[in-house]
Enzyme design. Structure first.
Site, mmCIF file in Angstrom:
data_model
loop_
_atom_site.group_PDB
_atom_site.id
_atom_site.type_symbol
_atom_site.label_atom_id
_atom_site.label_comp_id
_atom_site.label_asym_id
_atom_site.label_seq_id
_atom_site.Cartn_x
_atom_site.Cartn_y
_atom_site.Cartn_z
ATOM 1 C CB SER A 129 -22.534 -0.065 16.005
ATOM 2 O OG SER A 129 -22.286 -0.151 14.619
ATOM 3 C CE1 TYR A 140 -25.714 4.100 15.316
ATOM 4 C CE2 TYR A 140 -23.887 2.949 14.268
ATOM 5 C CZ TYR A 140 -25.048 2.929 15.010
ATOM 6 O OH TYR A 140 -25.544 1.724 15.461
HETATM 7 N N1 LIG Z 1 -29.679 -2.156 12.623
HETATM 8 C C1 LIG Z 1 -28.412 -2.507 12.589
HETATM 9 O O1 LIG Z 1 -27.920 -3.101 11.611
HETATM 10 C C2 LIG Z 1 -27.538 -2.221 13.781
HETATM 11 C C3 LIG Z 1 -26.191 -2.587 13.697
HETATM 12 C C4 LIG Z 1 -25.366 -2.348 14.805
HETATM 13 C C5 LIG Z 1 -25.912 -1.767 15.941
HETATM 14 N N2 LIG Z 1 -27.228 -1.417 15.996
HETATM 15 C C6 LIG Z 1 -27.733 -0.850 17.247
HETATM 16 O O2 LIG Z 1 -28.815 -1.663 17.687
HETATM 17 C C7 LIG Z 1 -29.753 -0.860 18.425
HETATM 18 C C8 LIG Z 1 -31.141 -1.046 17.836
HETATM 19 O O3 LIG Z 1 -31.077 -0.612 16.501
HETATM 20 P P1 LIG Z 1 -32.297 -0.779 15.513
HETATM 21 O O4 LIG Z 1 -31.745 -0.955 14.170
HETATM 22 O O5 LIG Z 1 -33.240 -1.783 16.099
HETATM 23 O O6 LIG Z 1 -32.910 0.706 15.575
HETATM 24 P P2 LIG Z 1 -34.334 1.244 15.137
HETATM 25 O O7 LIG Z 1 -35.006 0.304 14.208
HETATM 26 O O8 LIG Z 1 -34.096 2.639 14.692
HETATM 27 O O9 LIG Z 1 -35.118 1.257 16.528
HETATM 28 C C9 LIG Z 1 -34.682 2.092 17.534
HETATM 29 C C10 LIG Z 1 -35.664 2.045 18.693
HETATM 30 O O10 LIG Z 1 -35.323 3.092 19.594
HETATM 31 C C11 LIG Z 1 -36.388 4.035 19.684
HETATM 32 N N3 LIG Z 1 -35.772 5.352 19.797
HETATM 33 C C12 LIG Z 1 -35.012 5.979 18.881
HETATM 34 N N4 LIG Z 1 -34.625 7.183 19.357
HETATM 35 C C13 LIG Z 1 -35.156 7.287 20.599
HETATM 36 C C14 LIG Z 1 -35.114 8.289 21.602
HETATM 37 N N5 LIG Z 1 -34.446 9.439 21.400
HETATM 38 N N6 LIG Z 1 -35.765 8.073 22.772
HETATM 39 C C15 LIG Z 1 -36.433 6.912 22.987
HETATM 40 N N7 LIG Z 1 -36.504 5.931 22.076
HETATM 41 C C16 LIG Z 1 -35.886 6.121 20.884
HETATM 42 C C17 LIG Z 1 -37.240 3.829 18.432
HETATM 43 O O11 LIG Z 1 -38.597 4.163 18.595
HETATM 44 P P3 LIG Z 1 -39.138 5.678 18.346
HETATM 45 O O12 LIG Z 1 -38.690 6.071 16.975
HETATM 46 O O13 LIG Z 1 -40.628 5.579 18.518
HETATM 47 O O14 LIG Z 1 -38.506 6.499 19.409
HETATM 48 C C18 LIG Z 1 -37.104 2.302 18.281
HETATM 49 O O15 LIG Z 1 -37.968 1.648 19.181
HETATM 50 C C19 LIG Z 1 -29.246 0.578 18.351
HETATM 51 O O16 LIG Z 1 -28.523 0.880 19.519
HETATM 52 C C20 LIG Z 1 -28.323 0.548 17.137
HETATM 53 O O17 LIG Z 1 -27.345 1.549 17.218
HETATM 54 C C21 LIG Z 1 -28.045 -1.622 14.945
#
Ligand SMILES: NC(=O)c1ccc[n+]([C@@H]2O[C@H](COP(=O)([O-])OP(=O)(O)OC[C@H]3O[C@@H](n4cnc5c(N)ncnc54)[C@H](OP(=O)(O)O)[C@@H]3O)[C@@H](O)[C@H]2O)c1
Length: 242
Positions: free
Chosen positions: A134, A147
């Site tokens: 991130s 985070y």
């Molecule tokens: N969204 C943004 O703007 C952004 C920006 C920079 C970086 N990122 C990074 O991009 C990645 C994806 O982010 P996202 O926004 O798509 O996140 P998200 O919408 O929260 O999705 C996260 C995924 O991981 C699963 N998950 C969460 N905790 C888990 C655990 N302890 N064990 C197994 N599975 C787990 C969730 O499903 P369950 O809840 O069913 O477990 C979901 O499938 C992450 O690494 C995040 O840090 C995101």
């Protein structure tokens, strides 16, 4: 058929990446905590083994690794599952340490544990590790200390792995802002409809995997810019402030 393990594949980025790789003929192992969402995310995809569970659970990680080892060499590990931690985001001086520990368990220790379990099948495939990072890993945004510091630790884990495992490509991949559940949690009550859809980031991830530039930290925006402007030259790893 190449094989990938993608954590957190039930929503947005993980789900979009899994569906894109499946369309390209990859065999997949995927996880997420909620089984129904996970099954829905990969329904209709061929060659997918969905294993619901929590990446912080050593038993679940062992099951993921045993499945990967059974399938043979592992071409790709995407550590995508992550937690934002407390929402609204608290300043560090108020951060509850038990909660911070949970953030580090999910965002740093679980990805490293999977790398440890899968080092042999990854090396056998001369494979690729993508740890999803991130911009909060390198920018000191107020409120993002829990985070962000976990993602900074993940970046450094990735960099050291790259130095220690020359046979495997190790990438910290910064997708940029995306319109996701996690992003909404970071900005509760705000309209985030101007943020890009996660699907727009997947081509950058695919570029990293297929072109295999030197190990390092890459931003999706850089990969996408280069892809649009100069298709033959993979970008250099992003400059990270000291
Ligand atoms: N969204 C943004 O703007 C952004 C920006 C920079 C970086 N990122 C990074 O991009 C990645 C994806 O982010 P996202 O926004 O798509 O996140 P998200 O919408 O929260 O999705 C996260 C995924 O991981 C699963 N998950 C969460 N905790 C888990 C655990 N302890 N064990 C197994 N599975 C787990 C969730 O499903 P369950 O809840 O069913 O477990 C979901 O499938 C992450 O690494 C995040 O840090 C995101």
């Amino acid at each position: 058929m190449p094989t990938a393990l993608i954590t957190g594949a039930s929503h947005v980025l993980g789900r979009a990446a899994a569906r894109a790789l499946a369309r390209l003929g990859w065999s997949l192992i995927v996880d997420a905590r909620h089984p129904v969402d996970l099954a829905d995310a990969v329904s209709g995809l061929p060659h997918v083994t969905a294993i619901p569970g929590d990446v912080t659970d050593p038993g679940h990680r062992a099951e993921l690794a045993a499945t990967a080892v059974r399938l043979g060499p592992l071409d790709l590990l995407v550590n995508n599952a992550s937690t934002l931690g407390t929402s609204p985001l608290p300043p560090l001086r108020d951060y509850e340490l038990g909660e911070l520990r949970r953030v580090y368990e999910t965002n740093v220790l679980a990805p490293l544990a999977l790398v440890q379990l899968l080092a042999a099948p990854l090396a056998n495939a001369a494979g690729v590790i993508v740890n999803v990072s991130s911009d909060a890993a390198v920018e000191p945004y107020p409120g993002w200390g829990g985070y962000g510091s976990s993602k900074a630790a993940l970046d450094q884990v990735t960099a050291v792995l790259a130095a220690e495992e020359p046979g495997v490509r190790c990438y910290a991949f910064d997708p940029g802002d995306m319109r996701t559940r996690m992003h909404q949690d970071a900005f509760p009550g705000e309209d985030i409809s101007d943020r890009p859809e996660p699907e727009t980031v997947v081509p950058a991830l695919l570029r990293l995997i297929s072109e295999r530039p030197p190990s390092g930290r890459y931003r999706a925006s850089d990969l996408l810019t280069v892809a649009a402007g100069a298709p033959t030259a993979p970008p250099s790893p992003a400059e990270v402030p000291a």
